[in-house]
Design an enzyme around this catalytic site. Structure first.
Site, PDB file in Angstrom:
ATOM      1  CD  GLU A 188     -47.952 -77.975  73.934  1.00  0.00           C
ATOM      2  OE1 GLU A 188     -48.904 -77.374  73.333  1.00  0.00           O
ATOM      3  OE2 GLU A 188     -48.022 -78.830  74.654  1.00  0.00           O
ATOM      4  CG  HIS A 234     -24.672 -59.295  83.749  1.00  0.00           C
ATOM      5  ND1 HIS A 234     -23.351 -58.736  84.115  1.00  0.00           N
ATOM      6  CD2 HIS A 234     -25.484 -58.429  83.036  1.00  0.00           C
ATOM      7  CE1 HIS A 234     -23.450 -57.663  83.908  1.00  0.00           C
ATOM      8  NE2 HIS A 234     -24.548 -57.161  83.160  1.00  0.00           N
ATOM      9  CE  LYS A 248     -52.603 -84.244  78.272  1.00  0.00           C
ATOM     10  NZ  LYS A 248     -53.530 -83.588  77.461  1.00  0.00           N
TER      11      LYS A 248
END
Lengths: 463, 463
Positions: free
Chosen positions: A294, A323, A437
Site C-alpha cells: 500500500e 518445500h 469501494k
C-alpha cells in the site's frame, strides 16, 4: 536489548556472483540519495505528517490504553477485534509474535486468566457464523477498530455483533461490551460511541491505518491479552533512535530501504520475498506485506507524474516453504530478492533424541535441537541462494521478545517511509482502492452510487 | 454437481483496455499449441508418469485409507500430521475448505466425536513445544507423511514425538499411535513401519509430493476428521473427465494454463495472484502456490537448455486484502494477472441488521447479508481492475462442498501439468532445493556432507 541488525553481504557485488550492489556506492551516490530521503522524511515528520514516529513517546495515549485494558481484561473470556487491513494486521502480528501459540486453544489458567483473542476481519459468513456460535455473549467484549469509522466490512460486523449481543442480553447489553478505537472527534463510529456512552480510544489523526500498530488499534488488544506493550514501545523507541541518523551505513532502516529500492529499480528484482524462520513472525510478514504494497504501489509520484511503481512483497515461511516456493527462488527468473528474518537465540528449544541411528537420514539429527535444524536451514538456504547468484539479506534479532518485536515494527515502518522518498511517491495514501469501494457501494444499492455496468456476460469467454 | 467454470472476459483484448488476449487466437495458434500440450500430457500419463490422474479411480487405495481411518478415528482425541510441503499443504487445504472453521476450538460433541487435527510441519521449537504441551499422549495419533521417507524436518519431528510418547506410555506406546504414509516398499519410514509393526499407507510411486492431495497423504487425515473423501474423489474424477478434451475452449484446465502462460510470457504479467473470496479457500491458495512455484519454476527446459522460467504465485485473500495488496494491484506495475476464486451460493449466510440507518455508511448495509457484501466486493474489484486495464479471470464454483473442492484440486493439478508443457519444462521435479538440503546436512554434521564454507562474516556489510 539490542536492536535488529541487517547482514547484506549476500547482496554485495563480488559476494553474490553475477549481481549485487557495488559496495563503494554505499559511501557514494546511494549515501547521498539516502541523505536526501532522510531530510525529506525529517521535514514531513516535523510537519506532523508521520504520526507513527511519535507513538512510543505518547504517554497519555499509552496510559489511557492500559487503563481501558485493565477494566476489560478481567471481565471477559473473549475479546473480538472487529477491524480489517491496518486495523487487524498489527493485532495479528503482535498476537503471533508474543502470545503463546494457539492461544485460543489454551484453557483459562494457561492464559493467565486473560481473554481469548478473535479477529472478525473478512465479511465471510462461514467464519462469522462459526465464531459467534462458539462465543458467550455475556462474556465477550467487541473492540471495533476503524480509523475512518466507516469501513464497510467493519460496519457490517458491528451491526451483526451489536444485534447479536442485544438479542441475547437486551438493549443495555452492547453498552458494556463494545469498545471503539477510531479518529478523535469525528466519523460514524465516534458518533456511535458518544450516543451510546461506549468506551473509546483514539487513533491520532496523523497515524494512518497501516502505521497504527503502536497505537491503541493494536496495543489495546495486546494489553488485554497480557502482552508487555511497554516493552514493545521501548523497543520501537530504541529502533527509532538508532534509525535517526542521515548516515546510510549507520541506519539499518536506511540500508533496508536503499538496498530494496536498488534491487527493484536497478537489479531487476521487483519481487521482495520476506521470509522469516520463526512461526511467531508469520503475522509480522503479512503486516510487512501490507506496509510495502500500500505504501509503495503507486500510479503517480509526488509531482503527479505517472510512475506505476512498487515492488511485489511476497511473504514466505522457512523452513516449511523450502518445500514450496524455494524451487522457484533458486531456479526461476532472477527477479527476486529475499529478506530472511531470523534470531540468534530461541526462547525455548526441543531436543531431537538419538534414536534409530542406523538410518543415516536420522542419525545426523539426534543430539541436535529443532532450533539447530531450523537455523541450519536458514543459513544453508541463504548460502545456497548466494552460490546461485540470488541476492538476499538477513534481518536478525537476538531474541524474539516484546522489545525485539517493537524494534522490528518500527524498523520496517521507518524503512518504508524512506523507501517512499527513494521512489518519489507518497507512502501514506492509498487512492487505488477507492474505485472498488464505489463500485461495491453501487452493487449494495447505496444512494448516490450507480450500480456499475459491467460488460455483458459472454458465454464465449467462459469455460 | 457442476464443475468449476472460468470466466476470462476480463483478460480478453477489447474488454480489458490496453491489454488482453486476442480472442481469435483461442481458435488459432493457442488452440494448436494446447492441442500439442494435451497430447504430450496424455502420452506422459499413459507412460505412467502422472499418477495423480489415476487416484480417484484407485479403489484399493481408497478402501484401505477408509479402513485405517475407521480404526483410528474413534480411539483418539487428536490427530497430529507430521509432514511438510506437499505432505502438509493438501491436508491444510482440505481442512480449511471442509471442516468447520476453528475445528480445534470446538468441543468433542461439535466435532461429532472426531479428533482435533494438528500439523507439525515447521521444525520450530516454539510451535512444537506448545503443541505437545497441550496434547494427551495416550489419546493422540501421529500420522507421519513423507513420500521419500527421509525428509529431515519430518524425521526430526518423528524422533521428538516417538520419544515423547514412549517416555509417557512406555516402549509399547508408539506402536499403537503411529501411522505412516510413504512410498510402498522403500525408504527409512517404510522400514521403521515394518520393524515396529505400524499401520502404513502408500503414496504410489508415480505420485509426487505436491500431487498427493488425492492420495492417503491428505485423504487419511481428511477421513479421520469426517470429511467426505468419496465426494472429494468424485468431484476430482468429474473435473478430470471435463478436462480431458484436446479442444482448448472446452477444457477449463487448458484455458487456465494457456491464459496464465500467455500472461507471463507475452503480456508481461509474471505475477499470478490467486485470490479467493472465501476464508475456506485459504489453504487451497497456499496449496496452489506450491503447485505453481515448484512445478513451473525451473532453470532448464526438457532439453536441458537454460530457461529460468516460472511465474510468481502470490496468494491473496478477498475481501480483507483489498485493504492490503489491492492498492499495488490497481496502481503498481502492470506485471500481474489476478485469478479470483468465488462461489455462487454460500453454505450459510448471516443477515446484516438494519440499525443506525441515520448513518449513510451503515444504511446501505442493513437488510443485506455478509455474503452479499463479500460477493459485491469480489465483483466490484474484478470490474475496477478491468477498468484500469488490469487483466483478471474468475474461477467459480456453484457451492463449496466436498465435490466442488475435489474438482478444484484436480482442475489446478491438470492445469499445471498442461502449463509445464507450454513452458517446455518438467513439472514433476524440484532439483533446485537439493543444494540447500546438502548444506543443511553439512551444518548438522552428517557424514559425507562437508560443512559449507560461507564467506567470512564482514562487519562492513552489517548494520
Amino acid at each position: 536489548m539490542s536492536s535488529p541488525t541487517i547482514d547484506f553481504a549476500n547482496a554485495v557485488a563480488g559476494v553474490v556472483p553475477g549481481t549485487g550492489i557495488d559496495p563503494d556506492r554505499l559511501h557514494g551516490d546511494l549515501a547521498a540519495r539516502f541523505r536526501d530521503a532522510h531530510a525529506a522524511v525529517t521535514a514531513r515528520r516535523r510537519a506532523g505528517e508521520m504520526g507513527f514516529f511519535a507513538l512510543p513517546a505518547d504517554r497519555d495515549l499509552t496510559v489511557r490504553t492500559g487503563a481501558v485494558a485493565a477494566t476489560v481484561a478481567p471481565r471477559f473470556e473473549s475479546l473480538v477485534v472487529i477491524g480489517i487491513g491496518g486495523s487487524a494486521l498489527g493485532t495479528a502480528a503482535l498476537r503471533d509474535a508474543l502470545l503463546p501459540p494457539a492461544w485460543n486453544e489454551l484453557d483459562a489458567a494457561s492464559r493467565g486468566g486473560r481473554p481469548r483473542l478473535h479477529l472478525m476481519d473478512n465479511p465471510d459468513p462461514d467464519s462469522v457464523a462459526a465464531l459467534l456460535g462458539r462465543l458467550n455473549p455475556a462474556r465477550t467484549c467487541f473492540n471495533v477498530v476503524s480509523k475512518s469509522g466507516s469501513t464497510a466490512e467493519t460496519m457490517a460486523h458491528l451491526l451483526v455483533a451489536w444485534t447479536w449481543v442485544e438479542s441475547s442480553l437486551g438493549p443495555g447489553g452492547p453498552r458494556e461490551r463494545f469498545v471503539v478505537t477510531t479518529s478523535p472527534g469525528r466519523g460514524p463510529l465516534r458518533k456511535l460511541a458518544e450516543d451510546h456512552g461506549l468506551l473509546a480510544l483514539d487513533v491520532p489523526d496523523a497515524v494512518g491505518g497501516r502505521f497504527s500498530v503502536l497505537s491503541p488499534a493494536a496495543l489495546f488488544p495486546a494489553a488485554v491479552t497480557g502482552i508487555d506493550t511497554g516493552a514493545v514501545l521501548a523497543g520501537a523507541a530504541e529502533a527509532a533512535a538508532r534509525c535517526s541518523t542521515p548516515e546510510l551505513l549507520r541506519n539499518s532502516a536506511g540500508v533496508l530501504a536503499t538496498l530494496l529500492h536498488v534491487a527493484d529499480t536497478e537489479m531487476g528484482c521487483p519481487v521482495h520475498v520476506f521470509m522469516p524462520y520463526a512461526d511467531r513472525l508469520r503475522g509480522l510478514a503479512y503486516w510487512i506485506q501490507q506496509l510495502w504494497a500500500e505504501s509503495l504501489g503507486k500510479a503517480v509520484d509526488r509531482e503527479g507524474r505517472p510512475v506505476e511503481s512498487g515492488p511485489t512483497p511476497l511473504p514466505s515461511f522457512g523452513a516449511a516453504d523450502q518445500h514450496s516456493v524455494l524451487q522457484l527462488l533458486m531456479e526461476g527468473p532472477r527477479d527476486k530478492i529475499v529478506v530472511f528474518l531470523g534470531r540468534e537465540v530461541p526462547e525455548r528449544d526441543v531436543g531431537i533424541p538419538e534414536r534409530f541411528a542406523e538410518e543415516p537420514a536420522l542419525a545426523c539429527l539426534g543430539g541436535h535441537t529443532l532450533f539447530d535444524l531450523l537455523d541450519a536451514e536458514r543459513r544453508a538456504t541463504a548460502e545456497a541462494m548466494r552460490r546461485e547468484g540470488r541476492p538476499n539479506l538477513t534481518v536478525m534479532t537476538e531474541r524474539l521478545d516484546a522489545h525485539a518485536v517493537g524494534s522490528l515494527l518500527m524498523l520496517f515502518q521507518i524503512a518504508v517511509v524512506y523507501a517512499g522518498e527513494l521512489y518519489g511517491v507518497n507512502p501514506l495514501d492509498q487512492p487505488g482502492v477507492e474505485l472498488g469501494k464505489k463500485l461495491t457501494f453501487g452493487l449494495m444499492g447505496r444512494d448516490g452510487y450507480p450500480r456499475p455496468e459491467a460488460p455483458r456476460s459472454d458465454s464465449r469467454w467462459r469455460v
